[in-house]
Design a protein around this motif. Sequence first.
Motif, short mmCIF file in Angstrom:
data_model
loop_
_atom_site.label_atom_id
_atom_site.label_comp_id
_atom_site.label_asym_id
_atom_site.label_seq_id
_atom_site.Cartn_x
_atom_site.Cartn_y
_atom_site.Cartn_z
N VAL A 120 0.91 -1.15 -0.10
CA VAL A 120 -0.13 0.09 -0.08
C VAL A 120 0.89 1.24 0.08
O VAL A 120 0.72 2.09 -0.73
CB VAL A 120 -1.00 0.04 1.34
N ALA A 121 1.93 1.15 0.70
CA ALA A 121 2.74 2.40 1.00
C ALA A 121 3.47 2.74 -0.41
O ALA A 121 3.73 3.95 -0.83
CB ALA A 121 3.81 2.27 2.09
N SER A 122 4.01 1.59 -1.14
CA SER A 122 4.43 1.92 -2.50
C SER A 122 3.62 2.52 -3.34
O SER A 122 4.17 3.06 -4.64
CB SER A 122 4.98 0.49 -2.89
N TYR A 134 9.67 11.88 6.95
CA TYR A 134 10.12 11.01 8.10
C TYR A 134 9.46 9.66 8.10
O TYR A 134 9.89 8.99 8.80
CB TYR A 134 10.05 11.87 9.32
N LEU A 135 8.09 9.92 7.73
CA LEU A 135 7.48 8.37 7.70
C LEU A 135 7.82 7.57 6.65
O LEU A 135 8.07 6.42 6.62
CB LEU A 135 6.01 8.78 7.60
N ASP A 136 8.06 8.22 5.32
CA ASP A 136 8.53 7.31 4.40
C ASP A 136 9.90 6.63 4.58
O ASP A 136 10.26 5.51 4.16
CB ASP A 136 8.73 8.27 3.11
N LEU A 137 10.75 7.20 5.18
CA LEU A 137 12.02 6.55 5.57
C LEU A 137 11.80 5.55 6.65
O LEU A 137 12.81 4.48 6.67
CB LEU A 137 13.09 7.95 5.97
N ARG A 138 10.97 5.33 7.40
CA ARG A 138 10.67 4.23 8.26
C ARG A 138 10.31 2.84 7.48
O ARG A 138 10.17 1.99 7.92
CB ARG A 138 9.60 4.60 9.31
N ARG A 139 9.92 3.21 6.32
CA ARG A 139 9.42 1.81 5.37
C ARG A 139 10.71 0.95 5.28
O ARG A 139 11.76 1.62 5.11
CB ARG A 139 8.89 2.23 4.14
N GLU A 141 11.71 -0.91 2.78
CA GLU A 141 12.63 -0.57 1.66
C GLU A 141 13.52 0.64 1.77
O GLU A 141 14.65 0.72 1.25
CB GLU A 141 12.06 -0.77 0.50
N MET A 142 12.93 1.54 2.41
CA MET A 142 13.84 3.00 2.42
C MET A 142 14.84 2.50 3.39
O MET A 142 15.96 3.00 3.30
CB MET A 142 12.85 3.89 2.74
N ALA A 143 14.47 1.96 4.48
CA ALA A 143 15.62 1.84 5.83
C ALA A 143 16.61 0.98 5.01
O ALA A 143 18.00 1.13 5.38
CB ALA A 143 15.03 1.20 6.75
N ARG A 144 16.14 0.09 4.27
CA ARG A 144 17.34 -0.92 3.48
C ARG A 144 18.24 -0.14 2.76
O ARG A 144 19.54 -0.17 2.52
CB ARG A 144 16.38 -1.90 2.96
N ASN A 145 17.69 0.81 2.03
CA ASN A 145 18.27 1.73 1.15
C ASN A 145 19.54 2.57 1.73
O ASN A 145 20.82 2.60 1.36
CB ASN A 145 17.73 2.62 0.08
N ILE A 146 18.90 3.09 2.93
CA ILE A 146 20.04 4.06 3.73
C ILE A 146 21.11 2.96 4.08
O ILE A 146 22.33 3.50 4.17
CB ILE A 146 19.40 4.56 4.76
N ARG A 147 20.89 1.76 4.79
CA ARG A 147 21.85 0.93 5.29
C ARG A 147 22.88 0.49 4.05
O ARG A 147 24.08 0.44 4.12
CB ARG A 147 21.28 -0.32 5.65
N LEU A 148 22.27 0.18 2.81
CA LEU A 148 23.11 -0.11 1.92
C LEU A 148 23.99 0.85 1.26
O LEU A 148 25.34 0.76 1.32
CB LEU A 148 22.39 -0.51 0.65
#
Length: 287
Positions: A120-122, A134-139, A141-148
């Motif tokens: 749904v979020a996507s 700030y909510l979008d970055l909690r998803r 897949e977004m958190a995974r991108n930041i970690r990568l």
Amino acid sequence: MKRTHHCNELRPAHVGQTVTLCGWVHSRRDLGGLIFIDIRDREGRTQTVFDPSDLPKEIFERAASLRSECVVAITGKVRQRPARTNNVKIATGEVEVAVSVLEVLNMADVSPFPVDDPEVASKVNEELRLQYRYLDLRRPEMARNIRLRSQVATATRVFMEEQGFLEVETPILFKSTPEGAREFLVPNRREPGTFYALPQSPQQFKQILMVSGVERYYQLARCFRDEDQRADRQLEFTQIDIEMSLNQREDIYTLIEGLVRRVWKVALGKDIVTPFPRITFVEARNR
């Protein structure tokens, strides 16, 4: 530390231990008089259980009032999940925490879009996602991108250090050096009517460093180009910038192949075969 473990850490080996977790309410389910709340932090999530027979009425009612994205701290005992209730989709799916203490660190308003449902979020309008970044970055897949991105940067720095390169941070404010695109200009308050330019690349700086005898330089350089945006063009971007002197062409091939191989292994767990296949200029042009 306020917490004893992160939300992706608990395993069957922790059964019987009293732990404290902190994070966001990922989801809440009321089932048969019990309240199940999944708590999420950047590492993952853990299921917690609120049993009215074991808790003061005040704590149970407070748990019932929670909604998604509230920030909480809980303390409780780790226990094995009942038979056939394991969640294979998460690493902590074999255990749960029976809560004895609940602290609400921050209540949340109703979210403009769901964070706990990736499908749904996507599909949410991009402008709404950026408005509530700030909510979008909690998803996940977004958190995974930041970690990568962080893993790529770390792997790059470790590899380049091993190869004898020095990381040098070059200035952002510089004189205008027209290259392939328009520059961003910054007014100079001390000398009205004059401007600094933001660098399109550290090209001149790294050439100065080579002449200065640094010999091997690299930088995760921030670059700025005032041009129309496309899928592969942005106003600001980061590039791995490298310069080396006193070397042959084969040295450059070996360096870059080694860097790519290391980054892919550390960040993605994938092995890349080197040396890379090579083709002639004529073959590349004809293709």
